[in-house]
Design an enzyme around this catalytic site. Sequence first.
Site, PDB file in Angstrom:
ATOM      1  N   GLY A   1       0.980  -1.277   0.020  1.00 29.99           N
ATOM      2  CA  GLY A   1       0.113   0.206   0.071  1.00 29.99           C
ATOM      3  C   GLY A   1       0.792   1.203   0.094  1.00 29.99           C
ATOM      4  N   SER A   2       0.524   2.491   0.777  1.00 29.66           N
ATOM      5  CA  SER A   2       1.101   3.567   0.676  1.00 29.66           C
ATOM      6  C   SER A   2       2.600   3.500   1.369  1.00 29.66           C
ATOM      7  CB  SER A   2       0.351   4.531   1.384  1.00 29.66           C
ATOM      8  OG  SER A   2      -1.000   4.821   0.454  1.00 29.66           O
TER       9      SER A   2
END
Length: 614
Positions: free
Chosen positions: A313-314
């Site tokens: 993810g981020s």
Amino acid sequence: MKTFTRRSLMLAGGKVALMSALVGRLYYLQVLQSNEFTMMAEENRISLRLLAPPRGRILDRFGAELATNRQNFRVVLIPEQTRDVGDTLQRLGQFVRIDEHDVERVLREVKRKRGFVPIPVVENLSWEEFASVNVRSPDLPGIQLEVGWTRDYPFGEMLAHTVGYVASVSERDLQEDNDSLLELPGYRIGKSGIEKTYDKLLRGKAGNSRVEVNAFGRVIREISRVDGQPGRDVVLSLDVALQEYAMHRLDGESAAVVVVDVHTGEVLSLASNPGFDPSAFNIGLSNKYWQSLIGNKLKPLTNKAVAGVYPPGSTFKMVVALAALESGAVGPGHTVYCPGHMQLGNHRFHCWKRGGHGTLDMASSLEQSCDVYFYDIAKRIGIERIAEMASRFGMGHELGIDLAGERSGLVPTKEWKQAVQGVAWQKGETLIAGIGQGFMLATPLQLAIMTARIASGLAVTPTLARRHDAPVAPSLGISHASLSVVREGMNRVINGKRGTARGARIKEEGWEMAGKTGTAQVRRISKAERARGVRKNEDKPWEERDHALFVAFAPVNEPRYAISVIVEHGGGGSAVAAPIARDILIEAQRLDPLGRPGRERFADLAADGGGSGG
């Protein structure tokens, strides 16, 4: 008369020849071959038996015992000393618990072995049980009590995945390892974790006992004994106090935490929850307990810290930012306007913030975790540059930690997709990879090492066993200017006015952390679902909820500790994973395992073929 004399002489000559042959043979056997036959007779009379040495201990960096040996009170049966084995076992069962499986095993062994050979009945009795049987032993013919040693794990489930466990020797083990120790009845070897990695170091060297036996193999007396060499202790980099806190802080979640030294890669905490009881594999695993482990949806047997793979993810955005900066495609002042989505062909790629972030530069995009910004720079640099930078930060390949079962994760490329799926890479997949989704997969260990490398600028590799000759980690070869931009963005994630994890900041002066939130989807949101309104995590089944991720290092100005936290199906990284990481980093700085003097005596692993990996 002459004929008689001639016959007598021939008969006498034959007798002399036969006697000569007999005497010669006797001389050959009793004189010339006497040493050989004496040795053969001695071998029949004298039996050399191996003695198992005490297994070495596993210790944390401050000497706390993580695996040790404790007394094992056990009961054995000598069949020839009882008229009715079944009746004796039934009487014994009145004082200690004997499973039907154990009764059947004992009866089978009674038929296979000689009557004087001791057969184990039950092991690991409590002192109360041992004393109870001892008092009643006159009424239990054939029953004898023994005191041996068994492996003990003082911290149980808390360190099961890292320390591992020992278990009985299998047929495969005997085929692959010619160590005679493995043939001893009841011998245990390392089957997982550190117990397996450094098994030969921990085993030690066998001793021996010379005993006199009769023609049936019964022991008459012990002639001599040479005790074996105990196994070597293995000292780990773990701080058991920090590990205990990390497991407590996970509070029953299906999750993993990794804390490392940013300068050396030493692992200070490796937590995977839930755990399991390592002693169960040593003393005997019941079918009920085994079924509870394999049937648990939280997968307690999996070491999530090194073998769990998740979309980063981020938390992956720092790698993408560095790839863009180092390639020269963009500078730190590069701005992108985020309206809440990006259009590529006829497909729309959404930002997590539906209304958009407006115009952002690189540090601000990290602070607010803008997806559109990273769609833009991923499109500019392409998947190959992203993959190359990810590899430099330890992703897409095994890091070589000294634990079996480590997984490599996945950093996709055009060649990988063509080879595995047989179809061409799509431009939209580059955008998705730019925010750590799609095919991208990483382990918590990889994310912790990624964070440590960002904090230090060094290509550190993870290690669990402490070494006095650990090499200094080389430079990553990434410019200080590029790393400073990313570190500033991570600082603003926590300490900035609009940071996504500002609610989880550390308020103690000098202990502040810098980090990055991540929320990884486990399923694709369809266009129809988005039009109806995306459901909140708490409204979804547990298996469909997002994974919560967070990575960080502390202190901000002089980094020493790096951490990664993944909570499976936990929801948002800022709400769930970041507070966990904050509390553990506070505890790490309070305990300060890197600042406190540790043990001076490390296991000399290199001399025994061991190593810290990397």
